[in-house]
Design a protein around this motif. Sequence first.
Motif, short mmCIF file in Angstrom:
data_model
loop_
_atom_site.label_atom_id
_atom_site.label_comp_id
_atom_site.label_asym_id
_atom_site.label_seq_id
_atom_site.Cartn_x
_atom_site.Cartn_y
_atom_site.Cartn_z
N ALA A 289 -6.35 6.27 17.01
CA ALA A 289 -7.26 6.15 15.87
C ALA A 289 -8.26 5.03 16.09
CB ALA A 289 -6.46 5.92 14.60
N LEU A 290 -7.79 3.91 16.64
CA LEU A 290 -8.69 2.81 16.96
C LEU A 290 -9.83 3.28 17.86
CD1 LEU A 290 -8.68 -0.64 17.13
CD2 LEU A 290 -8.23 -0.01 19.49
N VAL B 169 -9.57 3.88 7.93
CA VAL B 169 -8.77 4.40 9.04
C VAL B 169 -8.07 5.72 8.70
CG1 VAL B 169 -6.83 3.87 10.57
CG2 VAL B 169 -8.48 2.09 9.99
N HIS C 80 -12.38 5.66 16.10
CA HIS C 80 -13.29 4.88 15.25
C HIS C 80 -14.24 4.03 16.10
CE1 HIS C 80 -14.79 3.04 11.69
NE2 HIS C 80 -14.16 1.89 11.82
N TYR D 50 -3.61 -2.31 7.83
CA TYR D 50 -5.05 -2.19 8.06
C TYR D 50 -5.85 -2.97 7.03
CZ TYR D 50 -3.35 1.48 11.14
OH TYR D 50 -2.69 2.16 12.13
N TRP E 7 -12.18 -1.80 9.04
CA TRP E 7 -10.87 -1.50 9.60
C TRP E 7 -9.78 -1.42 8.54
CZ3 TRP E 7 -10.62 0.44 14.26
CH2 TRP E 7 -11.64 0.13 15.17
#
Length: 533
Positions: free
Chosen positions: A520-521, A118, A524, A102, A113
């Motif tokens: 998780a992407l 993250v 966010h 990341y 990011w």
Amino acid sequence: MTPFDYVIVGAGPAGCVLANRLSADPGISVLLIEAGGPDTNPLISVPQGYAQLLGDPDTAWHYPTRPFGPAKQTDVWVRGKTLGGSSAVNGMIYNRGNRADYDEWERLGNPGWGWDDVLPVFRTIEDHSLGASALRGADGPLQVSTGDGGDALLEDVLTAGGQLGWRRMRDLNETDEERLGYATATIRDGRRVTAATAFLHPVTDRPNLSVWPETVVDRVLIEGGRAVGVRGRQRGQDVEARAGREVILAAGAIATPKILQLSGVGPAVALRAAGVDVVVDSPNVGARMREHRVFLLQFRLAEDLGYNKMLGTEEGLRDVTAQYQANADGPLAAPSFEIAGFFKTHPELDRPDAQFQIAPVSFRPPAPGEAVQVEREPGMCCVAYLLRPDSEGSIRITAAGPDAPLDIDPNFFATEHDRTTAVGVLRGIRRLFAAEPLAQRIAHETMPGPGVRTDQEIIDAALTMGSTGFHAIGTCAMGPDDTDVLDPRLRVRGVPQLRVVDASAFPTMISGNLNGPVSALAWHAADLILQDA
């Protein structure tokens, strides 16, 4: 037609998270579209049901690749086709990747990011059976668990790894060092946890959230240069859905670039060759694809251990099925691979560059048109691969019709880095199986076999006897340059009100399996979407 505020295409890990987050505001209307049907197949909840689900065209898409390798064979890349997407049919291994993965995204020009951004997201979404810590969460919607161990054969694997200096851990996501242990998996109380069960089903009673299963999106509607909705087919009938704020593609690293290209967003030369009018010349839509090429190793056991007798005979299968139905435990409650680990192919590396997963079961070579079957003689299998390939493949449409086959070019092992690392991966696994006390359990290696020794023989074995990792990324990668498909907020360059939120947005490969990172992407990304509203 009254537009929705947001139209989300794809109900996999990304789409289910987005539907949950965006519909939390009752003033926002959300439509989630899924090409597959409802997740009612009873095998979805059974962890070891994945093998049948992957082969069933009702629950999985099957995408053939170009021929490749010395044998010029093709792969079939499989993706989930039901609510929950690939999280409903995958092997359930839950990894988050490394801090450096990341931080590399951020270094490449994608602010927000990095690992420090993250990690709090992972802690928010996780409900880990080991409890909360500074590095994991325990109150989130996504339930994950780690095996308790106890099987003598698997304990010998862990002890052998210790002989090589690999650290045994309860939580494999706690460090980026060389390590192994019982795999963390999206399983709780013997049942698979999908993106749909974790994020979607708990909120489907919201009046501002609509879900359309069995609806295939063919293209994005672009009017006046802006994305205003999608067009597709719902149970054979043409259908449209309008979006007042944004269209969000979350269909995965194969289907998302396909939809963009069919919509006229992609490399101009390829679009014109397919008969599609060019709306935006975006040369990297479908390009920069990276995927794991997986070694398949199998070993004959010297003793009658493992699961073959239980899963490879009618009597044994009846017994383990009854055990699972009564207690939701036993072999059918296990993930695809019960042991996972990470190691360095060369000691001077700063972090592991190889991953492996091991199961106390082995399989017969599949016959044409038949499902994979468990061997009768005792055996065990291991899959292993280099974590961060830099060879780049591509995905292209071949015609303007949405049902035309794709041109998928895996382009495995195109770089010296990938070839050298792959050789180190296989040799590292052989060191593991030659270490005591595991070595005493092994009669001999059956695949690829002891005759595969030289570097070229190892590469050829990976291509001819290996498999895909089902981890394609990068086909609509984010980045700071005008040639990057997405900006760092995941907005499609050249088309306002259009965003991509799935593994195709990853600019580089994550060190592990993708289900957790995609979730998780999306979590966010939901914050970014709401900030931009």
